[in-house]
Design a protein around this motif. Structure first.
Motif, PDB file in Angstrom:
ATOM      1  N   SER A  27       0.839  -1.199   0.000  1.00  0.00           N
ATOM      2  CA  SER A  27       0.000   0.000   0.000  1.00  0.00           C
ATOM      3  C   SER A  27       0.874   1.249   0.000  1.00  0.00           C
ATOM      4  CB  SER A  27      -0.925  -0.001   1.222  1.00  0.00           C
ATOM      5  OG  SER A  27      -1.887  -1.040   1.140  1.00  0.00           O
ATOM      6  N   TYR A  28       1.880   1.276   0.874  1.00  0.00           N
ATOM      7  CA  TYR A  28       2.796   2.424   0.893  1.00  0.00           C
ATOM      8  C   TYR A  28       3.525   2.562  -0.445  1.00  0.00           C
ATOM      9  CZ  TYR A  28       2.182   2.525   5.983  1.00  0.00           C
ATOM     10  OH  TYR A  28       1.667   2.608   7.246  1.00  0.00           O
ATOM     11  N   GLU A  29       3.922   1.436  -1.010  1.00  0.00           N
ATOM     12  CA  GLU A  29       4.681   1.482  -2.258  1.00  0.00           C
ATOM     13  C   GLU A  29       3.837   2.072  -3.389  1.00  0.00           C
ATOM     14  OE1 GLU A  29       8.148  -1.363  -4.182  1.00  0.00           O
ATOM     15  OE2 GLU A  29       6.763  -2.178  -2.694  1.00  0.00           O
ATOM     16  N   TRP A  30       2.580   1.652  -3.487  1.00  0.00           N
ATOM     17  CA  TRP A  30       1.683   2.212  -4.501  1.00  0.00           C
ATOM     18  C   TRP A  30       1.454   3.708  -4.264  1.00  0.00           C
ATOM     19  CZ3 TRP A  30      -0.069   1.202  -9.150  1.00  0.00           C
ATOM     20  CH2 TRP A  30      -0.084  -0.112  -9.610  1.00  0.00           C
ATOM     21  N   VAL A  31       1.317   4.105  -3.016  1.00  0.00           N
ATOM     22  CA  VAL A  31       1.113   5.529  -2.717  1.00  0.00           C
ATOM     23  C   VAL A  31       2.269   6.353  -3.277  1.00  0.00           C
ATOM     24  CG1 VAL A  31       1.093   7.231  -0.840  1.00  0.00           C
ATOM     25  CG2 VAL A  31      -0.375   5.201  -0.708  1.00  0.00           C
ATOM     26  N   GLY A  32       3.506   5.899  -3.052  1.00  0.00           N
ATOM     27  CA  GLY A  32       4.655   6.623  -3.559  1.00  0.00           C
ATOM     28  C   GLY A  32       4.710   6.669  -5.069  1.00  0.00           C
ATOM     29  N   LEU A  33       4.403   5.554  -5.714  1.00  0.00           N
ATOM     30  CA  LEU A  33       4.461   5.507  -7.175  1.00  0.00           C
ATOM     31  C   LEU A  33       3.353   6.348  -7.803  1.00  0.00           C
ATOM     32  CD1 LEU A  33       5.312   1.736  -7.645  1.00  0.00           C
ATOM     33  CD2 LEU A  33       6.807   3.677  -8.155  1.00  0.00           C
ATOM     34  N   LEU A  34       2.172   6.326  -7.213  1.00  0.00           N
ATOM     35  CA  LEU A  34       1.081   7.142  -7.744  1.00  0.00           C
ATOM     36  C   LEU A  34       1.401   8.633  -7.598  1.00  0.00           C
ATOM     37  CD1 LEU A  34      -1.946   5.082  -6.433  1.00  0.00           C
ATOM     38  CD2 LEU A  34      -1.276   5.374  -8.835  1.00  0.00           C
ATOM     39  N   ARG A  35       2.056   8.987  -6.511  1.00  0.00           N
ATOM     40  CA  ARG A  35       2.473  10.381  -6.338  1.00  0.00           C
ATOM     41  C   ARG A  35       3.479  10.759  -7.416  1.00  0.00           C
ATOM     42  NH1 ARG A  35       7.752  12.791  -4.814  1.00  0.00           N
ATOM     43  NH2 ARG A  35       7.356  14.578  -3.456  1.00  0.00           N
ATOM     44  N   ASP A  36       4.464   9.887  -7.669  1.00  0.00           N
ATOM     45  CA  ASP A  36       5.463  10.200  -8.687  1.00  0.00           C
ATOM     46  C   ASP A  36       4.848  10.228 -10.084  1.00  0.00           C
ATOM     47  OD1 ASP A  36       7.405  10.450  -6.763  1.00  0.00           O
ATOM     48  OD2 ASP A  36       8.295   8.473  -7.109  1.00  0.00           O
ATOM     49  N   TYR A  37       3.884   9.352 -10.339  1.00  0.00           N
ATOM     50  CA  TYR A  37       3.185   9.352 -11.629  1.00  0.00           C
ATOM     51  C   TYR A  37       2.424  10.653 -11.821  1.00  0.00           C
ATOM     52  CZ  TYR A  37      -0.310   8.003 -15.155  1.00  0.00           C
ATOM     53  OH  TYR A  37      -1.122   7.948 -16.264  1.00  0.00           O
ATOM     54  N   ALA A  38       1.705  11.077 -10.786  1.00  0.00           N
ATOM     55  CA  ALA A  38       0.954  12.326 -10.880  1.00  0.00           C
ATOM     56  C   ALA A  38       1.885  13.513 -11.111  1.00  0.00           C
ATOM     57  CB  ALA A  38       0.132  12.536  -9.619  1.00  0.00           C
ATOM     58  N   MET A  39       3.038  13.524 -10.442  1.00  0.00           N
ATOM     59  CA  MET A  39       3.987  14.626 -10.619  1.00  0.00           C
ATOM     60  C   MET A  39       4.572  14.614 -12.032  1.00  0.00           C
ATOM     61  SD  MET A  39       5.937  14.924  -6.952  1.00  0.00           S
ATOM     62  CE  MET A  39       6.737  16.461  -7.464  1.00  0.00           C
ATOM     63  N   ALA A  40       4.843  13.420 -12.570  1.00  0.00           N
ATOM     64  CA  ALA A  40       5.365  13.335 -13.930  1.00  0.00           C
ATOM     65  C   ALA A  40       4.362  13.866 -14.945  1.00  0.00           C
ATOM     66  CB  ALA A  40       5.737  11.886 -14.262  1.00  0.00           C
ATOM     67  N   ARG A  41       3.083  13.697 -14.655  1.00  0.00           N
ATOM     68  CA  ARG A  41       2.028  14.179 -15.551  1.00  0.00           C
ATOM     69  C   ARG A  41       1.648  15.631 -15.271  1.00  0.00           C
ATOM     70  NH1 ARG A  41      -1.225  10.824 -18.446  1.00  0.00           N
ATOM     71  NH2 ARG A  41      -3.005  12.200 -18.007  1.00  0.00           N
ATOM     72  N   GLY A  42       2.253  16.219 -14.239  1.00  0.00           N
ATOM     73  CA  GLY A  42       1.918  17.591 -13.899  1.00  0.00           C
ATOM     74  C   GLY A  42       0.584  17.737 -13.221  1.00  0.00           C
ATOM     75  N   GLU A  43       0.157  16.670 -12.554  1.00  0.00           N
ATOM     76  CA  GLU A  43      -1.130  16.677 -11.857  1.00  0.00           C
ATOM     77  C   GLU A  43      -0.867  16.807 -10.361  1.00  0.00           C
ATOM     78  OE1 GLU A  43      -2.819  13.003 -13.005  1.00  0.00           O
ATOM     79  OE2 GLU A  43      -3.240  13.635 -15.064  1.00  0.00           O
TER      80      GLU A  43
END
Length: 407
Positions: free
Chosen positions: A258-274
């Motif tokens: 769960s923690y790992e997905w939280v971090g990756l989703l945050r990085d994905y959103a930042m890469a997309r500028g969201e």
């Protein structure tokens, strides 16, 4: 009138504790594996070491995934410290991975090779999504750190193989396939997709290729539609060939993931500028914090069920490092003193109960926090390093920037 200094959201003792953790990760642990984690005669890394005397554990194989994680680790250790021995080890690992693990007959990365008398022959010739995800991740990181376009080409080649050979009509990736790709495992597994997202984010970070970021949308969409629980509070692990939770194993929840997905989703959103990702991830963090932590002894349980009951009360190191990553991201994003205080507590717990002098660690603890393992896997420095990188970012202690790789 003199300009007042900005008030920092953390204290100097907190920053010093963070620096000690980063030093443990990239200086002490790197030195341990430089000195004890390489088979000079065979020209390859060692899969695991005895914790007591740092001698090799003779398991008879070595996995491509483990080599890839070591490649990432030593690339980052060189970037952070500038120690040329780390650069030399990274180059040797790259040569080992690309020179020995690639199947020139059928393409793709072997799961594992033999050691000993029959060294470098396939031990397990299967092709697995998890291993290919780590190949993409490590090759992209190595290529970015050292400015190696050939490594980026290997990562892209791996991605194309995954899409051509492992993508199922159901919309997810097969967990594994035979050497010649004929026998595919049709079930849906959470973990390979999570690490495929990690690999794609690394490849996008190295190239800034919008097409790679678009590919990363596949595991994210799969997460949104299937991999999380209906209430959005937890990540499920095992699904059948129809994409439904797979019986009793479908009720397993690993707080660390769960923690790992939280971090990756945050990085994905930042890469997309969201900017908005917390609405999705906040319930997952809250559930993992509430149910994953042991209120009596501290630490994070390895496995729970969907009702929050403990299945496995062992406490491996990596769920805590993933928790530290999320807390470091929270501190970076909010700049709140309370977030830095919580991060400091997590680092202190890791240092006190898991990390050992000279760059070592305890891989497993029992529920009462007594040690429950006697070996050091070559894969764990990856977990420690990814946490240390986020901590370095939170405290402004990051090393040199990546080299630029032309797309």
């Amino acid at each position: 009138m003199t300009k007042s200094s900005p008030v920092m959201p953390f204290t100097e003792p907190q920053r010093a504790a963070a620096q000690r953790f980063i030093t443990h990760a990239f200086t002490d642990t790197a030195r341990l594996w430089l000195e004890h984690g390489w088979d000079a005669a065979g020209g390859h890394s060692i899969e695991r070491l005895q914790a007591a005397n740092l001698t090799p554990v003779l398991v008879g194989y070595r996995r491509s995934m483990a080599v890839a994680r070591q490649l990432f680790f030593f690339s980052q250790a060189w970037r952070i410290t500038g120690d040329e021995r780390c650069a030399a080890r990274a180059h040797a690992l790259y040569a080992d991975l690309t020179g020995r693990f690639w199947d020139h007959q059928h393409d793709g990365w072997f799961f594992s090779l033999r050691t000993g008398a029959d060294a470098h022959a396939p031990a397990d010739p299967r092709k697995d999504t998890y291993g290919h995800a780590f190949a993409i991740f490590a090759l992209a990181e190595y290529g970015a750190v050292f400015g190696k376009p050939a490594a980026i080409d290997w990562a892209r080649r791996t991605l194309e193989i995954v899409k051509r050979r492992l993508l199922l009509p159901q919309g997810w990736l097969a967990q594994s396939a035979s050497r010649d790709w004929r026998a595919l495992d049709m079930v849906l597994e959470q973990n390979p997709h999570m690490h495929m997202l990690e690999g794609l984010l690394a490849l996008h970070g190295a190239t800034r290729d919008a097409a790679v970021l678009q590919e990363a949308g596949m595991p994210v969409m799969l997460f949104m539609q299937r991999l999380r629980s209906d209430d959005g509070t937890k990540v499920l692990e095992h699904f059948d060939a129809a994409g439904r939770p797979n019986g009793e194993s479908g009720r397993i929840v690993e707080p660390g993931h769960s923690y790992e997905w939280v971090g990756l989703l945050r990085d994905y959103a930042m890469a997309r500028g969201e900017a908005e990702y917390r609405a999705i991830t906040a319930p997952m963090v809250a559930w993992a914090d509430a149910h994953g932590f042991d209120p009596q002894h501290g630490g994070i349980h390895d496995q729970l069920d969907t009702e929050g009951r403990v299945i496995s009360d062992r406490k491996r190191i990596w769920p805590l490092t993933e928790c530290i990553k999320v807390q470091a991201m929270r501190a970076t994003d909010t700049a709140e003193p309370a977030a830095y205080a919580a991060l400091d507590r997590r680092i202190a717990f890791l240092t006190r109960h898991y990390l050992t002098p000279g760059g070592g660690w305890r891989e497993f603890l029992r529920r009462d926090l007594t040690p429950d393992s006697d070996y050091l896997p070559a894969t764990t420095p990856y977990h420690i390093a990814t946490a240390a990188l986020k901590v370095a970012e939170a405290y402004g202690l990051a090393g040199r920037a990546h080299a630029k790789v032309t797309v």
